[in-house]
Write an enzyme that holds these catalytic residues in place. Structure first.
Site, short mmCIF file in Angstrom:
data_model
loop_
_atom_site.label_atom_id
_atom_site.label_comp_id
_atom_site.label_asym_id
_atom_site.label_seq_id
_atom_site.Cartn_x
_atom_site.Cartn_y
_atom_site.Cartn_z
N ALA A 13 0.81 -1.23 0.00
CA ALA A 13 0.00 0.00 0.00
C ALA A 13 0.84 1.28 0.00
O ALA A 13 0.31 2.36 0.17
CB ALA A 13 -0.95 0.00 1.19
N SER A 14 2.15 1.15 -0.21
CA SER A 14 2.98 2.37 -0.15
C SER A 14 2.91 3.17 -1.44
O SER A 14 3.36 4.31 -1.49
CB SER A 14 4.43 2.00 0.16
OG SER A 14 4.93 1.13 -0.83
N ASN A 90 -3.28 -6.92 -2.27
CA ASN A 90 -2.99 -6.09 -3.44
C ASN A 90 -1.56 -6.23 -3.93
O ASN A 90 -1.30 -6.12 -5.12
CB ASN A 90 -3.28 -4.61 -3.09
CG ASN A 90 -2.64 -3.67 -4.07
OD1 ASN A 90 -3.14 -3.49 -5.18
ND2 ASN A 90 -1.50 -3.09 -3.70
N TYR A 163 3.23 -14.16 -14.83
CA TYR A 163 2.27 -13.20 -14.24
C TYR A 163 0.84 -13.67 -14.50
O TYR A 163 0.00 -13.68 -13.59
CB TYR A 163 2.53 -11.82 -14.85
CG TYR A 163 1.69 -10.69 -14.29
CD1 TYR A 163 2.02 -10.08 -13.08
CD2 TYR A 163 0.59 -10.21 -14.99
CE1 TYR A 163 1.26 -9.03 -12.58
CE2 TYR A 163 -0.17 -9.15 -14.49
CZ TYR A 163 0.17 -8.57 -13.28
OH TYR A 163 -0.58 -7.52 -12.78
N ALA A 166 -0.05 -16.69 -12.37
CA ALA A 166 -0.29 -16.29 -10.97
C ALA A 166 -1.67 -15.65 -10.83
O ALA A 166 -2.43 -15.96 -9.90
CB ALA A 166 0.79 -15.33 -10.50
N LYS A 167 -2.02 -14.77 -11.77
CA LYS A 167 -3.30 -14.07 -11.65
C LYS A 167 -4.48 -15.01 -11.88
O LYS A 167 -5.52 -14.87 -11.23
CB LYS A 167 -3.34 -12.88 -12.62
CG LYS A 167 -2.35 -11.77 -12.26
CD LYS A 167 -2.63 -11.15 -10.90
CE LYS A 167 -1.74 -9.96 -10.58
NZ LYS A 167 -2.00 -9.40 -9.25
N1 NAD Z 1 -1.15 -1.21 -12.83
C1 NAD Z 1 -1.92 -2.01 -13.53
O1 NAD Z 1 -2.23 -1.73 -14.70
C2 NAD Z 1 -2.46 -3.27 -12.93
C3 NAD Z 1 -3.40 -3.98 -13.67
C4 NAD Z 1 -3.94 -5.15 -13.16
C5 NAD Z 1 -3.55 -5.59 -11.91
N2 NAD Z 1 -2.63 -4.90 -11.20
C6 NAD Z 1 -2.26 -5.44 -9.90
O2 NAD Z 1 -2.50 -4.47 -8.91
C7 NAD Z 1 -1.60 -4.67 -7.82
C8 NAD Z 1 -0.89 -3.36 -7.52
O3 NAD Z 1 -0.15 -2.99 -8.67
P1 NAD Z 1 0.38 -1.51 -8.96
O4 NAD Z 1 0.09 -1.21 -10.37
O5 NAD Z 1 -0.06 -0.58 -7.90
O6 NAD Z 1 1.95 -1.78 -8.87
P2 NAD Z 1 3.12 -1.02 -8.12
O7 NAD Z 1 4.36 -1.68 -8.59
O8 NAD Z 1 2.98 0.45 -8.29
O9 NAD Z 1 2.83 -1.36 -6.60
C9 NAD Z 1 2.96 -2.66 -6.10
C10 NAD Z 1 3.15 -2.59 -4.62
O10 NAD Z 1 3.34 -3.92 -4.12
C11 NAD Z 1 4.46 -3.90 -3.25
N3 NAD Z 1 5.13 -5.20 -3.21
C12 NAD Z 1 5.83 -5.80 -4.18
N4 NAD Z 1 6.33 -6.95 -3.75
C13 NAD Z 1 5.93 -7.09 -2.46
C14 NAD Z 1 6.13 -8.07 -1.48
N5 NAD Z 1 6.86 -9.14 -1.73
N6 NAD Z 1 5.57 -7.88 -0.27
C15 NAD Z 1 4.83 -6.79 0.00
N7 NAD Z 1 4.61 -5.82 -0.90
C16 NAD Z 1 5.16 -5.97 -2.11
C17 NAD Z 1 5.37 -2.84 -3.83
O11 NAD Z 1 6.32 -2.41 -2.88
C18 NAD Z 1 4.37 -1.77 -4.23
O12 NAD Z 1 4.05 -0.95 -3.14
C19 NAD Z 1 -0.67 -5.79 -8.24
O13 NAD Z 1 -1.12 -7.01 -7.70
C20 NAD Z 1 -0.81 -5.81 -9.75
O14 NAD Z 1 -0.52 -7.07 -10.29
C21 NAD Z 1 -2.06 -3.75 -11.68
#
Ligand code: NAD
Length: 260
Positions: A13-14, A90, A163, A166-167
């Site tokens: 969530a950072s 998330n 990826y 996993a999803k």
């Molecule tokens: N951005 C997109 O278009 C998109 C689309 C579909 C799904 N998602 C999914 O949404 C979620 C968030 O993605 P986002 O786009 O915000 O990505 P992001 O890379 O901006 O953020 C991901 C967050 O997860 C944290 N993280 C990574 N590995 C970790 C671990 N081992 N333990 C704890 N925290 C961890 C990171 O530090 C970061 O804060 C992910 O699961 C991603 O697969 C994103």
């Protein structure tokens, strides 16, 4: 310490979508445990924003792919506010490098599956057991679990197969936990984001700009924003879908439509 105010744990969530979820929850008066992997400063900034929105926040470092970290995260989350009404799985990563299916490494498979599937699977197991205890003792009513998957749960991308695997595994995980936890009044939801503007998609921005704005890959021709996902989580958290479980909520600008 327990209170009448609901509390949520949001992993990763950072920044990005997790941050958007944390802030929308806080705006709805829900306290938030802000899990982060590495960037304490960014997590503390999110806690400050949560507090500015009128809720309480607590940053907890933990790598969701590591069993000891998950156990500590759950202990610290319950210690923070005395309760959890919502878990949002998330945190997630893409492959460090997008490689063709015929070349991609086992190392990348293990990393992505560890963080994106094994982590949420066993974190949910830990939290679900605690939620059942709190339901039974009357501390919480109808807690909920959300899994942030992706359009990659069903759309094949041969340059990031691990990826996608996993999803799609998360999609089954949601069905399993929804079935198992229904008798305890715990609903489980899968939120499937489409193309969302975050650091994760930053590296492929130009490609997606063209697909969205010129080619119209999504009927709603704009990038998704983290708060779009946050609003869907708030709908779940505030019990607006009480008779739905194992429900997939597409937050993708209509990407999932098949049109002719
Ligand atoms: N951005 C997109 O278009 C998109 C689309 C579909 C799904 N998602 C999914 O949404 C979620 C968030 O993605 P986002 O786009 O915000 O990505 P992001 O890379 O901006 O953020 C991901 C967050 O997860 C944290 N993280 C990574 N590995 C970790 C671990 N081992 N333990 C704890 N925290 C961890 C990171 O530090 C970061 O804060 C992910 O699961 C991603 O697969 C994103």
């Amino acid at each position: 310490m327990s209170s009448e105010t609901q509390a949520a744990l949001v992993t990763g969530a950072s920044r990005g979508i997790g941050r958007g979820i944390a802030l929308e929850l806080a705006g709805s008066g829900i306290d938030v445990v802000v899990n982060y992997a590495r960037n304490a400063d960014a997590a503390n900034d999110v806690v400050r924003e949560v507090e500015k929105a009128g809720a309480r926040g607590r940053a907890v470092q933990a790598d969701v792919s590591v069993a000891e970290d998950r156990a500590r995260l759950v202990d610290e989350a319950y210690a923070a506010f005395g309760r959890l009404d919502l878990l949002v799985n998330n945190a997630g990563v893409g492959p460090s490098e997008r490689a063709d299916l015929l070349q991609a490494s086992e190392e990348s498979f293990d990393r992505v599956l560890g963080i994106n599937l094994k982590g949420p699977y066993f974190l949910t197991q830990l939290v679900a057991k605690r939620m059942i205890e709190q339901v039974d003792s009357g501390v919480v009513e109808r807690p909920k679990i959300v899994v942030v998957s992706s359009i990659s749960a069903y759309a094949a991308s041969t340059n990031r197969g691990e990826y996608c695997v996993a999803k799609s595994g998360l999609a089954m995980m949601v069905k399993l936990y929804a079935d198992r936890l229904a008798e305890h009044g715990i609903n489980v939801y899968e939120i499937r984001p489409g193309i969302i503007a975050t650091d994760m998609t930053g590296a492929v921005k130009e490609k997606y700009d063209k697909l969205i704005l010129e080619d119209g890959i999504t009927p709603i021709r704009r990038w998704g924003q983290p708060e779009d996902i946050g609003k869907a989580v708030v709908a779940v958290a505030t019990d607006l879908l009480p008779f739905s479980t194992a429900q997939v909520i597409d937050v993708d600008g209509g990407f999932h439509l098949q049109t002719l």
